[in-house]
Design an enzyme around this catalytic site. Structure first.
Site, short mmCIF file in Angstrom:
data_model
loop_
_atom_site.label_atom_id
_atom_site.label_comp_id
_atom_site.label_asym_id
_atom_site.label_seq_id
_atom_site.Cartn_x
_atom_site.Cartn_y
_atom_site.Cartn_z
N PHE A 149 0.86 -1.18 0.00
CA PHE A 149 0.00 0.00 0.00
C PHE A 149 0.90 1.23 0.00
O PHE A 149 1.55 1.55 0.99
CB PHE A 149 -0.92 0.05 1.22
CG PHE A 149 -1.84 1.25 1.18
CD1 PHE A 149 -3.01 1.21 0.44
CD2 PHE A 149 -1.52 2.42 1.84
CE1 PHE A 149 -3.84 2.33 0.36
CE2 PHE A 149 -2.34 3.54 1.78
CZ PHE A 149 -3.52 3.49 1.03
N ASP A 234 9.60 2.79 1.67
CA ASP A 234 8.41 3.57 1.99
C ASP A 234 8.16 3.46 3.49
O ASP A 234 7.62 2.46 3.96
CB ASP A 234 7.21 3.06 1.19
CG ASP A 234 5.93 3.83 1.48
OD1 ASP A 234 5.89 4.58 2.48
OD2 ASP A 234 4.95 3.67 0.72
N LYS A 263 2.95 11.34 6.94
CA LYS A 263 2.10 11.16 8.12
C LYS A 263 2.66 11.86 9.36
O LYS A 263 2.42 13.03 9.56
CB LYS A 263 1.84 9.69 8.36
CG LYS A 263 1.00 9.05 7.24
CD LYS A 263 0.41 7.74 7.61
CE LYS A 263 -0.35 7.09 6.45
NZ LYS A 263 -1.55 7.85 6.05
#
Length: 407
Positions: A149, A234, A263
């Protein structure tokens, strides 16, 4: 035209109904309407309090409204918030310097969202392949992992293996090779002279906190170095203290060629993301070839710098390690009592519930009624990722609530 006045005091039910009427249905949120938050606690419009065990999918690693982050934002709001990169601003250099010191890499490309960081890394890797590696024009490939994801743009969902994220959004961009996660032989078989990079999550978050075998990240680093392609990690969800180290790759002392952050980098206040890379990799970008109106703005740089300062002390990494042991011990005690398995590292866990007890959504709804907020992922799996500021007592309370709803 006369506008209807906006009501400022409405019930949760009224607000949910209004959202259902006026918002796109691209989310299926739990039926709780948050109005206030502080630390690890949120409060709904009726005044009910909930322990936040999701932390904005790691965007709130330092909790809601951390005083040092709020202070940094307030100071900057009184000065300047946006210049665009058409001009320099006085906050960006310090942010970039701090982030390179924190990560051990050389240069920073500031963006806003995680998906933007991933898209930027894809562009950089392809350009590096053509200009440095000598791949023929428009032939570059990138190896990615099944179960990944990396975001929801059309390029990214094109190499997703999640049918919900992918179906109905094609045609997709070519140039990606999907291999099983945690399988070094599969990566080696997929790499050839056209390979620009291997892009992986050191821990797969959306897939259910899937942790690879020890040595996997070291193997990816060795393989990419030996075969002449880039290693892109990532760490948008796994980075910035979540797993007990600054970065998840730090568990194997691995330094990728490109690191993707987001984030928690915005402190739960503003969207901030970044590609951090080796200088010779980032050097392929030249003025006009890539950019962002808001990327690197003074407000985001000020908040991002405050986040870097919090992590530089090591306090939050140590908290995640110590409290991660508490979380793991608590989930171990529940294994066989409704929990059929779990994976955890630091303050991050994917918990597989016996499907006879309920789906992940149903368990999340039951926990909500007990005053604990988590979110399901696939099937009967829930994710636990509280702010790193949580106390042992609050963590034990959340585990007790989980035990109750499983019973």
């Amino acid at each position: 035209m006369t506008l209807t006045p906006v009501r400022t005091e409405r019930s949760s039910a009224e607000l949910i109904s209004a959202e259902d009427t006026t918002l796109a249905h691209n989310y299926h949120p739990l039926p709780v309407v948050v109005a206030r938050a502080e630390g690890v606690w949120v409060e709904d419009v009726e005044g009910r309090r909930y322990l936040d065990m999701l932390a904005g999918y790691s965007a709130l690693n330092f909790g809601h409204r951390h005083p040092e982050l709020i202070a940094a934002a307030h100071r900057q709001l009184d000065e300047v918030t946006l210049t665009s990169r058409a001009f320099h601003n006085d906050r960006l250099a310090g942010f970039a310097e701090g982030l390179t010191q924190l990560t051990g890499l050389d240069t920073v490309l500031p963006m806003n969202t995680g998906a933007e960081a991933v898209e930027s890394a894809i562009k950089i890797a392809r350009k590096w392949a053509y200009e440095v590696k000598g791949v023929a024009p428009d032939r570059a490939t990138i190896v990615v992992a099944d179960g990944n994801f990396h975001g929801r743009t059309t390029t990214i969902v094109g190499f997703s293996s999640d049918p919900v994220a992918r179906t109905g959004f094609g045609p997709f961009a070519p140039g990606f090779r999907v291999v099983p996660y945690n399988d070094l032989d599969a990566i080696e078989a997929a790499v050839d002279e056209t390979t620009a990079a291997v892009l992986i999550e050191p821990i797969q978050g959306e897939a259910g906190v899937i942790i690879p075998d020890d040595g996997y990240l070291t193997g990816v680093r060795e393989l990419t170095g030996r075969t002449g392609c880039l290693f892109i990690a990532d760490e948008i969800q796994s980075g910035l203290g979540r797993t007990g180290t600054t970065l998840a790759v730090d568990h194997e002392s691995v330094l990728p060629d490109m690191l993707l952050l987001g984030k928690a980098l915005g402190g739960g206040i503003v969207p901030v993301s970044a590609v951090v890379a080796r200088r010779e990799v980032m050097a392929v970008l030249r003025p006009g070839e890539h950019g962002s109106t808001f990327g690197g703005n003074p407000l985001s740089a000020a908040v991002g710098s405050a986040v870097v300062d919090l992590l530089a002390t090591g306090e939050y990494q140590r908290r995640a390690t110590a409290l991660g042991d508490v979380l793991s011990e608590g989930l171990t005690a529940l294994t066989g009592k409704g929990v059929v398995g779990f994976r955890s590292r630091g303050l991050w866990a994917g918990v597989d519930v016996d499907p006879r007890i309920g789906t992940g959504r149903e368990i999340s709804e039951r926990l909500m009624r007990e005053g604990v907020l988590v979110k399901d992922t696939h099937g009967s799996t829930i994710r636990i990722a509280p702010p790193l500021t949580i106390t042992p007592e609050e963590l034990h309370s959340a585990l007790a609530s989980l035990e109750k709803v499983l019973g």
